[in-house]
Design an enzyme around this catalytic site. Structure first.
Site, PDB file in Angstrom:
ATOM      1  N   GLU A 118       3.839 -10.297  -6.900  1.00 39.64           N
ATOM      2  CA  GLU A 118       2.944 -11.125  -6.094  1.00 39.64           C
ATOM      3  C   GLU A 118       1.502 -11.052  -6.578  1.00 39.64           C
ATOM      4  O   GLU A 118       0.923 -12.036  -6.987  1.00 39.64           O
ATOM      5  CB  GLU A 118       3.019 -10.698  -4.629  1.00 39.64           C
ATOM      6  CG  GLU A 118       4.278 -11.207  -3.960  1.00 39.64           C
ATOM      7  CD  GLU A 118       4.438 -10.713  -2.549  1.00 39.64           C
ATOM      8  OE1 GLU A 118       3.752  -9.749  -2.180  1.00 39.64           O
ATOM      9  OE2 GLU A 118       5.259 -11.292  -1.833  1.00 39.64           O
ATOM     10  N   LEU A 151       0.826  -1.199   0.000  1.00 39.09           N
ATOM     11  CA  LEU A 151       0.000   0.000   0.000  1.00 39.09           C
ATOM     12  C   LEU A 151       0.861   1.251   0.000  1.00 39.09           C
ATOM     13  O   LEU A 151       0.567   2.236  -0.669  1.00 39.09           O
ATOM     14  CB  LEU A 151      -0.906  -0.016   1.230  1.00 39.09           C
ATOM     15  CG  LEU A 151      -1.900   1.120   1.183  1.00 39.09           C
ATOM     16  CD1 LEU A 151      -2.955   0.848   0.148  1.00 39.09           C
ATOM     17  CD2 LEU A 151      -2.508   1.356   2.526  1.00 39.09           C
ATOM     18  N   GLU A 192     -16.333   7.490  26.871  1.00 41.14           N
ATOM     19  CA  GLU A 192     -17.147   6.729  27.811  1.00 41.14           C
ATOM     20  C   GLU A 192     -18.611   6.661  27.418  1.00 41.14           C
ATOM     21  O   GLU A 192     -19.251   5.657  27.618  1.00 41.14           O
ATOM     22  CB  GLU A 192     -17.027   7.335  29.215  1.00 41.14           C
ATOM     23  CG  GLU A 192     -15.781   6.855  29.923  1.00 41.14           C
ATOM     24  CD  GLU A 192     -15.661   7.378  31.317  1.00 41.14           C
ATOM     25  OE1 GLU A 192     -16.350   8.347  31.653  1.00 41.14           O
ATOM     26  OE2 GLU A 192     -14.869   6.813  32.081  1.00 41.14           O
TER      27      GLU A 192
END
Lengths: 575, 112
Positions: free
Chosen positions: A72, A49, A312
């Site tokens: 690849e 990438l 939270e």
């Protein structure tokens, strides 16, 4: 800002910007132009990438076409893989901005029968470069050749020739390599590509993974030497040059309201400094988020942009809760001035949090950033890391002139001041909320623990949450300490009644005086009346007497007349 | 491999198999007139004359002249000999100086 700075410094070697966020800052310009760079790392760490983004950004932003030679993945696979990152390779290929060439080597199909070289690879690459006038080349991963070709001697000689050839071609190249056990790459590619080596890493510590990047070597150039966290997300790569920041940020003397009037008054009546870092710490349920929400609302009212990280609560829950104390945040979200970013702290590693913070801040460009709360980062015993993280965030925000407000939950068991001492030095204004327990009640108190650069109030105020928001009340300080809550109310009532009593007394006194006045006046009236009658009597007596005298006089005269005596003689005798 | 063939003379079978194909299409990829290219061509010619006389054709492709042709056959090394026919496609890299390996590569000799 830093880009401009780098341009003024003496440039050692020409560099090609990668366009990858943050990376050009670390390397102070990008990759060495016209030289090969080795990008190595383990499986899945983002080498391909990195290379692809280098090419795509080069083609789209810097008008430098590029060739991607893959050993690849096939061209189709590559196109699909980067489509998820929003890069349309097909379009770039059609416009001759990018050329892909997939080199497929199948060991079982190949028979070695004597002397050979890899000239065909050179020719293919050369052809691809020339066909689009490429300035950039990526070879991913050339190490596959080692698996496909049995004769390593030829291969190594050819690789050496290839990298030299790339230099002669003058293309800026990235060669990727799989990380070896003890070497940077499995096949020791670093031996051939020695101008610039970048290492990518993907580590998992305590179940959270962090990607990191390090410039191992950069011949002929200075560079950041640390490990930098980086992200791969829907907009590609982004690297964080976090520790390259110095303490050189511009400071503002502008003041901004905290959203709580009484609190502003405690801070010289003006509020916080713009660009400062504020910490609101306190025990659970004390009103930290409310303080933060006030600040956010006030900022939105001024038309500023606020980025609120909640670790939270969900944004909806937070908005609902704030509504109960009269803070309406939703309209601002709709207007686009306020943005919530809710994630669990454990969702990613600390570095990732930093990266995410950077990313969102760069995207949203807020004036104010709120992190609520920061201590949830501290899941494990990682105090040092957390501190570093916060320092980086604070530095980053300061450089960008962003006012930061952190909330921090402190355990009531330990000393509230010492538990946060680790970050104290980073904080400009520290508000401490604490509970004051008295007479079986728990009340909230707020004071300004410190505030750099202003004469802040030293008083503890009672902090009351009303349906109109946070209010600060003066507290009573007596022999038994600070009076809050019902003790304060009792004290107030007591004072009120005292005032009332005094008022009554005054009324009473006033009435008393009036009464006395009336008494005196009545007395005076009687006396006058008495005097009047006495006077009349006296006048009457005087008149009678005078009449008597007159009559006596008359009598004498008449007597004398009758005796023919001189009037004078008689008068003398008479007197 | 069919089980009935297992115990027969392999070499004879290979020979026979080779004989069954009456059309051999070979491509030799080279880059210019390099010594390796010349050696490879000479070696190939010799092997073909000995083994496949009258039923082969050799096409020499010079990548320096036609660089775009390299990708189609996935050529990365030079010289490379590609057996297009009979299928499956085989690739033999090098100057073909090791005759035995060439024969193995062309399936004219068993691999062992």
């Amino acid at each position: 800002m830093s880009k401009a700075k780098h341009k003024t410094s003496p440039v050692s070697i020409p560099k090609s910007p990668t366009g990858i966020q943050g990376f050009d800052e670390i390397t102070m310009g990008g990759l060495p132009t016209g030289r090969p760079t080795l990008v190595c790392g383990g499986a899945g760490c983002g080498k391909t990438l990195f290379g692809l983004e280098f090419l795509v950004r080069g083609a789209t932003q810097f008008d430098e076409p590029g060739v991607f030679m893959s050993f690849e993945e096939t061209n189709e696979e590559l196109i699909m893989n980067v489509a998820s990152l929003g890069f349309d390779l097909n379009d770039l290929i059609d416009n001759k901005k990018i050329a892909l060439d997939h080199v497929h080597i199948e060991r079982s199909e190949i028979e070695e029968t004597g002397e050979y070289d890899l000239e065909a690879l050179f020719i293919r690459l050369g052809y691809a470069i020339d066909s689009i006038g490429a300035k950039r080349v990526v070879l991913d991963t050339i190490e596959s050749l080692f698996a496909g070709l049995p004769n390593q001697l030829i291969l190594r000689a050819e690789l050496r020739r290839l990298f030299r050839w790339l230099k002669v071609k003058g293309v800026t190249a990235i060669i990727t390599g799989e990380r070896g056990d003890e070497t940077l790459t499995r096949q020791g590619l670093e031996e051939y590509v020695s101008d610039c080596v970048i290492m990518l890493d993907h580590r998992v510590t305590e179940q959270t993974s962090t990607r990191r990047l390090r410039v191992v070597k950069f011949r002929g150039s200075t560079h950041g030497t640390n490990e930098y966290p980086f992200l791969i997300d829907e907009s590609g790569f982004s690297v964080l040059p976090v520790t390259s920041l110095g303490l050189e940020h511009i400071v503002s003397s502008e003041r901004i309201s905290s959203g709580i009037k009484a609190l502003d008054e405690m801070l010289e009546g003006k509020g916080y400094y713009r660009g400062s870092t504020i910490l609101v710490s306190g025990t659970a349920g004390i009103g930290k988020t409310s303080t933060a929400a006030h600040f956010a609302e006030a900022a939105c009212k001024r038309g500023e942009r606020v980025l609120y990280f909640c670790f939270e609560e969900s944004p909806n829950q937070l908005m609902r809760n704030m509504l109960s104390i009269g803070i309406k945040l939703e309209p601002w979200v709709k207007k686009g001035l306020l943005r919530f970013q809710a994630t669990r702290p454990t969702f990613y590693g600390l570095e990732m949090h930093l990266a995410v913070t950077h990313k969102y801040v760069n995207e949203f460009k807020p004036d104010i950033v709120i992190l609520d709360p920061i201590n949830t980062f501290d899941v494990a015993d990682k105090e040092f890391e957390v501190r570093t993280l916060l320092m980086r965030i604070v530095d980053f925000l300061k450089v960008n002139q962003i006012t930061a407000l952190f909330t921090s939950l402190t355990s009531s068991a330990c000393n509230t001041e010492s538990s946060d001492v680790g970050i104290s030095s980073l904080i400009d204004t520290w508000l401490l909320l604490r509970d004051i327990e008295l007479n079986g009640e728990r009340n909230r108190g707020m004071y300004v623990l410190k505030s750099r650069g202003m004469a802040n109030s030293n008083q503890i105020r009672e902090f009351v949450l009303t349906n109109r928001g946070v209010e600060l009340r003066d507290v009573y300080i007596g022999a038994s300490g600070v009076l809050t809550g019902s003790a304060r109310i009792a004290q107030e009532a007591h004072e009120n009644s005292e005032v009332l009593t005094r008022k009554h007394e005054i009324e009473f006194k006033k009435r008393e005086i009036a009464r006395k006045r009336r008494e005196v006046e009545a007395k005076v009236a009687t006396m006058l009346a008495d005097f009047g009658s006495e006077e009349a009597e006296a006048v009457k007596i005087i008149a009678d007497e005078q009449e008597m005298i007159a009559r006596l006089e008359q009598d004498k005269k008449e007597m004398a007349k009758s005796r023919k005596a001189k009037v004078g003689d008689i008068v003398t005798n008479n007197i | 491999m069919k089980q009935t063939d297992v115990n027969t003379d392999k070499r004879a079978r290979e020979k026979q198999q080779g004989d069954t194909h009456d059309k051999w299409v070979l491509r030799l990829y080279v880059a210019g007139q390099s010594p390796k290219a010349l050696t490879a061509f000479a070696n190939l010619k010799k092997i073909c004359e000995e083994q496949l006389k009258g039923k082969y054709s050799i096409e020499v492709i010079d990548l320096l002249e036609n660089p775009q042709k390299g990708a189609a056959d996935q050529i990365f090394a030079l010289p490379t000999l590609v057996r297009k026919l009979p299928v499956p496609v085989r690739k033999i890299i090098g100057d073909l100086s090791n005759t035995e390996r060439v024969l193995i590569g062309l399936d004219l000799l068993p691999a062992d």
